[in-house]
Design a protein around this motif. Structure first.
Motif, PDB file in Angstrom:
ATOM      1  N   ARG A 168       0.819  -1.219   0.000  1.00 58.01           N
ATOM      2  CA  ARG A 168       0.000   0.000   0.000  1.00 58.01           C
ATOM      3  C   ARG A 168       0.854   1.271   0.000  1.00 58.01           C
ATOM      4  O   ARG A 168       0.610   2.211   0.742  1.00 58.01           O
ATOM      5  N   PHE A 169       1.874   1.283  -0.856  1.00 58.57           N
ATOM      6  CA  PHE A 169       2.704   2.482  -1.000  1.00 58.57           C
ATOM      7  C   PHE A 169       1.989   3.444  -1.959  1.00 58.57           C
ATOM      8  O   PHE A 169       2.312   3.535  -3.145  1.00 58.57           O
ATOM      9  N   GLY A 170       1.025   4.159  -1.417  1.00 63.48           N
ATOM     10  CA  GLY A 170       0.173   5.005  -2.235  1.00 63.48           C
ATOM     11  C   GLY A 170       0.649   6.426  -2.391  1.00 63.48           C
ATOM     12  O   GLY A 170      -0.045   7.229  -3.027  1.00 63.48           O
ATOM     13  N   CYS A 171       1.821   6.747  -1.857  1.00 57.79           N
ATOM     14  CA  CYS A 171       2.309   8.126  -1.923  1.00 57.79           C
ATOM     15  C   CYS A 171       3.722   8.138  -2.510  1.00 57.79           C
ATOM     16  O   CYS A 171       4.652   7.553  -1.931  1.00 57.79           O
ATOM     17  N   LEU A 172       3.865   8.789  -3.654  1.00 61.37           N
ATOM     18  CA  LEU A 172       5.193   8.962  -4.262  1.00 61.37           C
ATOM     19  C   LEU A 172       5.848  10.197  -3.646  1.00 61.37           C
ATOM     20  O   LEU A 172       5.359  11.313  -3.812  1.00 61.37           O
ATOM     21  N   ILE A 173       6.951   9.974  -2.950  1.00 62.97           N
ATOM     22  CA  ILE A 173       7.643  11.074  -2.271  1.00 62.97           C
ATOM     23  C   ILE A 173       8.594  11.802  -3.205  1.00 62.97           C
ATOM     24  O   ILE A 173       8.638  13.036  -3.245  1.00 62.97           O
ATOM     25  N   ASP A 174       9.363  11.031  -3.999  1.00 68.83           N
ATOM     26  CA  ASP A 174      10.413  11.669  -4.795  1.00 68.83           C
ATOM     27  C   ASP A 174      10.921  10.695  -5.853  1.00 68.83           C
ATOM     28  O   ASP A 174      10.839   9.477  -5.687  1.00 68.83           O
ATOM     29  N   ILE A 175      11.424  11.258  -6.949  1.00 70.48           N
ATOM     30  CA  ILE A 175      12.216  10.523  -7.933  1.00 70.48           C
ATOM     31  C   ILE A 175      13.461  11.358  -8.177  1.00 70.48           C
ATOM     32  O   ILE A 175      13.359  12.561  -8.444  1.00 70.48           O
ATOM     33  N   CYS A 176      14.620  10.758  -8.066  1.00 70.25           N
ATOM     34  CA  CYS A 176      15.853  11.527  -8.253  1.00 70.25           C
ATOM     35  C   CYS A 176      16.898  10.681  -8.963  1.00 70.25           C
ATOM     36  O   CYS A 176      16.738   9.481  -9.144  1.00 70.25           O
ATOM     37  N   GLY A 177      17.965  11.316  -9.374  1.00 72.63           N
ATOM     38  CA  GLY A 177      19.064  10.641 -10.038  1.00 72.63           C
ATOM     39  C   GLY A 177      20.332  10.690  -9.215  1.00 72.63           C
ATOM     40  O   GLY A 177      20.488  11.546  -8.336  1.00 72.63           O
ATOM     41  N   VAL A 178      21.229   9.764  -9.483  1.00 69.64           N
ATOM     42  CA  VAL A 178      22.571   9.745  -8.890  1.00 69.64           C
ATOM     43  C   VAL A 178      23.545   9.433 -10.011  1.00 69.64           C
ATOM     44  O   VAL A 178      23.266   8.579 -10.858  1.00 69.64           O
ATOM     45  N   ASP A 179      24.676  10.110 -10.036  1.00 69.13           N
ATOM     46  CA  ASP A 179      25.638   9.943 -11.125  1.00 69.13           C
ATOM     47  C   ASP A 179      26.907   9.273 -10.622  1.00 69.13           C
ATOM     48  O   ASP A 179      27.550   9.762  -9.690  1.00 69.13           O
TER      49      ASP A 179
END
Length: 208
Positions: free
Chosen positions: A53-64
């Motif tokens: 029930r992970f109904g909330c997207l907090i963040d999407i980010c990148g790492v290089d």
């Protein structure tokens, strides 16, 4: 808490099988690794499964990681307000291989994916409007890549005579300074900038 997260990771891995490359619990956080092509399926399962029930997207980010062939990691952070759990989902990609968009699953992913594209150059297939978000029109390069110069390539300013914003090559106005990191009250051979008068006063007192 770690035991509950480990149980949750095992549940996700059992249900998704080969779509999960592995998972681990570190410092009270659950991290799950997958392939880019499986991102939509994994995210949809985490959202809809009754045990997740992970109904909330907090963040999407990148790492290089420029030393790697697949130099980028795309990282998703999800929250389950009902079960009070958080999960991190990671996938590796490069500058040419797109990652499937999850905008259809979480509309909030729209600007997160645009930000990752703008700052890292990570591509998202199926995104409805993949264009820059934070940098200016015509900006060259991706500023959060490790090989992007700190000064950038161009600078912009408003020209009062032309009444418009103009672009110019980067021009550093201040010369390089070598700092000795000594205490200003101990060991300095020269006066602190702006404190020259104090030195003149000391010289006059020595003469008297």
């Amino acid at each position: 808490m770690d035991e509950a997260l480990d149980k949750l990771g095992s549940h996700v891995a059992d249900r998704l099988g080969p779509k999960v490359l592995g998972f681990k619990v570190t410092l009270g956080e659950l991290t799950l690794d997958t392939e880019p092509t499986h991102i939509p399926a994994v995210i949809e399962f985490l959202r809809d499964d009754e045990a997740c029930r992970f109904g909330c997207l907090i963040d999407i980010c990148g790492v290089d990681y420029p030393e790697r062939e697949a130099r980028f990691e795309i990282v998703y952070h999800l929250l389950s307000p009902w079960l009070n759990h958080r999960i991190r989902v990671r996938a590796k990609t490069d500058a040419r291989s797109p990652v499937p968009s999850i905008v259809s699953l979480f509309p909030a992913a729209d600007w997160f994916e645009r930000e990752a594209y703008d700052l890292y150059g990570i591509l998202f297939s199926g995104h409805p409007d993949l264009r820059r978000l934070l940098t200016d029109y015509g900006f060259q390069g991706h500023p959060l890549r490790k090989d992007f110069p700190l000064t950038g390539f161009v600078e912009l300013r408003y020209d009062d005579e032309l009444k418009r914003v103009i672009y110019e090559p980067v021009n550093l106005q201040q010369e390089y300074r070598s700092f000795d990191f000594l205490s200003p009250w101990e060991g300095m051979d020269t006066a602190i900038p702006g404190d020259e008068k104090a030195g003149e006063a000391r010289d006059r007192s020595d003469e008297t």
